[in-house]
Design a protein around this motif. Structure first.
Motif, PDB file in Angstrom:
ATOM      1  N   ASP A   4       0.859  -1.176   0.000  1.00 24.32           N
ATOM      2  CA  ASP A   4       0.000   0.000   0.000  1.00 24.32           C
ATOM      3  C   ASP A   4       0.908   1.243   0.000  1.00 24.32           C
ATOM      4  O   ASP A   4       2.116   1.154   0.246  1.00 24.32           O
ATOM      5  CB  ASP A   4      -0.978  -0.011   1.178  1.00 24.32           C
ATOM      6  N   GLN A   5       0.341   2.391  -0.308  1.00 23.05           N
ATOM      7  CA  GLN A   5       1.105   3.625  -0.454  1.00 23.05           C
ATOM      8  C   GLN A   5       1.886   3.981   0.809  1.00 23.05           C
ATOM      9  O   GLN A   5       3.051   4.342   0.750  1.00 23.05           O
ATOM     10  CB  GLN A   5       0.167   4.775  -0.851  1.00 23.05           C
ATOM     11  N   SER A   6       1.258   3.850   1.942  1.00 22.22           N
ATOM     12  CA  SER A   6       1.896   4.201   3.207  1.00 22.22           C
ATOM     13  C   SER A   6       3.116   3.317   3.477  1.00 22.22           C
ATOM     14  O   SER A   6       4.187   3.809   3.861  1.00 22.22           O
ATOM     15  CB  SER A   6       0.877   4.061   4.351  1.00 22.22           C
ATOM     16  N   THR A   7       2.966   2.017   3.263  1.00 20.38           N
ATOM     17  CA  THR A   7       4.081   1.089   3.479  1.00 20.38           C
ATOM     18  C   THR A   7       5.199   1.354   2.484  1.00 20.38           C
ATOM     19  O   THR A   7       6.377   1.367   2.857  1.00 20.38           O
ATOM     20  CB  THR A   7       3.596  -0.370   3.371  1.00 20.38           C
ATOM     21  N   ALA A   8       4.852   1.595   1.229  1.00 22.66           N
ATOM     22  CA  ALA A   8       5.864   1.882   0.206  1.00 22.66           C
ATOM     23  C   ALA A   8       6.662   3.130   0.566  1.00 22.66           C
ATOM     24  O   ALA A   8       7.898   3.140   0.453  1.00 22.66           O
ATOM     25  CB  ALA A   8       5.205   2.039  -1.159  1.00 22.66           C
ATOM     26  N   GLU A   9       5.972   4.169   1.017  1.00 26.40           N
ATOM     27  CA  GLU A   9       6.668   5.409   1.401  1.00 26.40           C
ATOM     28  C   GLU A   9       7.592   5.172   2.592  1.00 26.40           C
ATOM     29  O   GLU A   9       8.712   5.686   2.627  1.00 26.40           O
ATOM     30  CB  GLU A   9       5.651   6.501   1.723  1.00 26.40           C
ATOM     31  N   GLN A  10       7.131   4.401   3.555  1.00 31.44           N
ATOM     32  CA  GLN A  10       7.948   4.092   4.732  1.00 31.44           C
ATOM     33  C   GLN A  10       9.195   3.303   4.333  1.00 31.44           C
ATOM     34  O   GLN A  10      10.306   3.587   4.789  1.00 31.44           O
ATOM     35  CB  GLN A  10       7.114   3.283   5.730  1.00 31.44           C
ATOM     36  N   LEU A  11       9.017   2.299   3.464  1.00 26.39           N
ATOM     37  CA  LEU A  11      10.157   1.494   3.009  1.00 26.39           C
ATOM     38  C   LEU A  11      11.140   2.341   2.210  1.00 26.39           C
ATOM     39  O   LEU A  11      12.358   2.170   2.349  1.00 26.39           O
ATOM     40  CB  LEU A  11       9.675   0.311   2.168  1.00 26.39           C
ATOM     41  N   LEU A  12      10.623   3.249   1.386  1.00 28.42           N
ATOM     42  CA  LEU A  12      11.506   4.097   0.586  1.00 28.42           C
ATOM     43  C   LEU A  12      12.340   5.008   1.489  1.00 28.42           C
ATOM     44  O   LEU A  12      13.542   5.175   1.257  1.00 28.42           O
ATOM     45  CB  LEU A  12      10.701   4.917  -0.424  1.00 28.42           C
ATOM     46  N   GLN A  13      11.738   5.554   2.527  1.00 27.97           N
ATOM     47  CA  GLN A  13      12.494   6.387   3.469  1.00 27.97           C
ATOM     48  C   GLN A  13      13.585   5.568   4.157  1.00 27.97           C
ATOM     49  O   GLN A  13      14.728   6.016   4.287  1.00 27.97           O
ATOM     50  CB  GLN A  13      11.565   6.994   4.516  1.00 27.97           C
ATOM     51  N   GLU A  14      13.249   4.367   4.579  1.00 26.55           N
ATOM     52  CA  GLU A  14      14.229   3.498   5.236  1.00 26.55           C
ATOM     53  C   GLU A  14      15.345   3.115   4.259  1.00 26.55           C
ATOM     54  O   GLU A  14      16.530   3.089   4.610  1.00 26.55           O
ATOM     55  CB  GLU A  14      13.534   2.243   5.759  1.00 26.55           C
ATOM     56  N   LEU A  15      14.965   2.850   3.015  1.00 26.66           N
ATOM     57  CA  LEU A  15      15.951   2.485   1.994  1.00 26.66           C
ATOM     58  C   LEU A  15      16.900   3.644   1.705  1.00 26.66           C
ATOM     59  O   LEU A  15      18.106   3.426   1.546  1.00 26.66           O
ATOM     60  CB  LEU A  15      15.246   2.036   0.709  1.00 26.66           C
ATOM     61  N   GLU A  16      16.375   4.856   1.638  1.00 28.17           N
ATOM     62  CA  GLU A  16      17.231   6.024   1.367  1.00 28.17           C
ATOM     63  C   GLU A  16      18.346   6.124   2.406  1.00 28.17           C
ATOM     64  O   GLU A  16      19.494   6.384   2.064  1.00 28.17           O
ATOM     65  CB  GLU A  16      16.402   7.312   1.348  1.00 28.17           C
ATOM     66  N   VAL A  17      18.014   5.910   3.666  1.00 27.75           N
ATOM     67  CA  VAL A  17      19.018   5.953   4.735  1.00 27.75           C
ATOM     68  C   VAL A  17      20.036   4.829   4.528  1.00 27.75           C
ATOM     69  O   VAL A  17      21.251   5.044   4.608  1.00 27.75           O
ATOM     70  CB  VAL A  17      18.355   5.844   6.126  1.00 27.75           C
ATOM     71  N   ALA A  18      19.553   3.631   4.239  1.00 25.13           N
ATOM     72  CA  ALA A  18      20.449   2.486   4.032  1.00 25.13           C
ATOM     73  C   ALA A  18      21.375   2.717   2.832  1.00 25.13           C
ATOM     74  O   ALA A  18      22.579   2.434   2.906  1.00 25.13           O
ATOM     75  CB  ALA A  18      19.628   1.212   3.842  1.00 25.13           C
ATOM     76  N   LEU A  19      20.816   3.246   1.737  1.00 23.30           N
ATOM     77  CA  LEU A  19      21.626   3.481   0.535  1.00 23.30           C
ATOM     78  C   LEU A  19      22.730   4.499   0.787  1.00 23.30           C
ATOM     79  O   LEU A  19      23.821   4.390   0.232  1.00 23.30           O
ATOM     80  CB  LEU A  19      20.740   3.957  -0.617  1.00 23.30           C
ATOM     81  N   SER A  20      22.457   5.472   1.639  1.00 24.79           N
ATOM     82  CA  SER A  20      23.445   6.529   1.900  1.00 24.79           C
ATOM     83  C   SER A  20      24.693   5.994   2.600  1.00 24.79           C
ATOM     84  O   SER A  20      25.721   6.667   2.633  1.00 24.79           O
ATOM     85  CB  SER A  20      22.816   7.650   2.733  1.00 24.79           C
ATOM     86  N   GLN A  21      24.620   4.784   3.133  1.00 21.78           N
ATOM     87  CA  GLN A  21      25.743   4.200   3.848  1.00 21.78           C
ATOM     88  C   GLN A  21      26.624   3.310   2.971  1.00 21.78           C
ATOM     89  O   GLN A  21      27.573   2.700   3.459  1.00 21.78           O
ATOM     90  CB  GLN A  21      25.215   3.425   5.051  1.00 21.78           C
ATOM     91  N   SER A  22      26.296   3.235   1.674  1.00 23.68           N
ATOM     92  CA  SER A  22      27.084   2.409   0.743  1.00 23.68           C
ATOM     93  C   SER A  22      27.768   3.294  -0.290  1.00 23.68           C
ATOM     94  O   SER A  22      27.299   4.385  -0.603  1.00 23.68           O
ATOM     95  CB  SER A  22      26.181   1.396   0.034  1.00 23.68           C
ATOM     96  N   SER A  23      28.848   2.772  -0.864  1.00 31.72           N
ATOM     97  CA  SER A  23      29.614   3.518  -1.852  1.00 31.72           C
ATOM     98  C   SER A  23      29.142   3.260  -3.280  1.00 31.72           C
ATOM     99  O   SER A  23      29.210   4.137  -4.130  1.00 31.72           O
ATOM    100  CB  SER A  23      31.097   3.147  -1.753  1.00 31.72           C
TER     101      SER A  23
END
Length: 131
Positions: A22-41
């Motif tokens: 659902d939209q809410s879950t997708a937005e939450q996962l995308l926010q969490e993913l953005e943080v995770a991605l920022s920690q990789s090269s």
């Protein structure tokens, strides 16, 4: 529509196929993913899709959403059928092959510049997650 049992990136890792979100879950996962991605090269992306065109379209949506440079397709298939696409930022390349028996979705693995940062994989995300 809810996304039962999916509340974090960790919940996706137990799945073989990307769930409907659902939209809410997708937005939450995308926010969490953005943080995770920022920690990789740099990243590798795997796309399991019903066709090469759909896999490449999903990859391009990831690249656009993350403002990554488009990678070069160096190997693909003209055969019809399910595919696995492997994209490698470090090498700048994309390879697509027919592969039966896979689920459907996008996997992203974050890598460090040396062995002190182990690779971490997130997903599977729906093929239209980044679109």
């Amino acid at each position: 529509m809810s996304s039962p049992g999916i509340q974090s990136l960790k919940d996706l890792s137990r799945l073989r196929e990307a769930p409907s979100l659902d939209q809410s879950t997708a937005e939450q996962l995308l926010q969490e993913l953005e943080v995770a991605l920022s920690q990789s090269s740099w990243f590798t992306i795997g796309v399991m899709a019903p066709s090469a065109d759909q896999a490449l379209s999903s990859l391009r949506s990831v690249e656009a959403s993350q403002q990554w440079t488009s990678l070069e397709v160096v190997e693909t298939t003209t055969d019809e059928g399910p595919v696995f696409l492997k994209a490698n930022q470090r090498g700048g390349t994309v390879r697509v092959r027919i592969e039966h028996g896979l689920g459907s979705g996008i996997l992203i693995s974050g890598h460090g510049d040396d062995d002190t940062q182990p690779a971490t994989t997130w997903g599977p995300f729906p093929l239209d997650f980044f679109g």
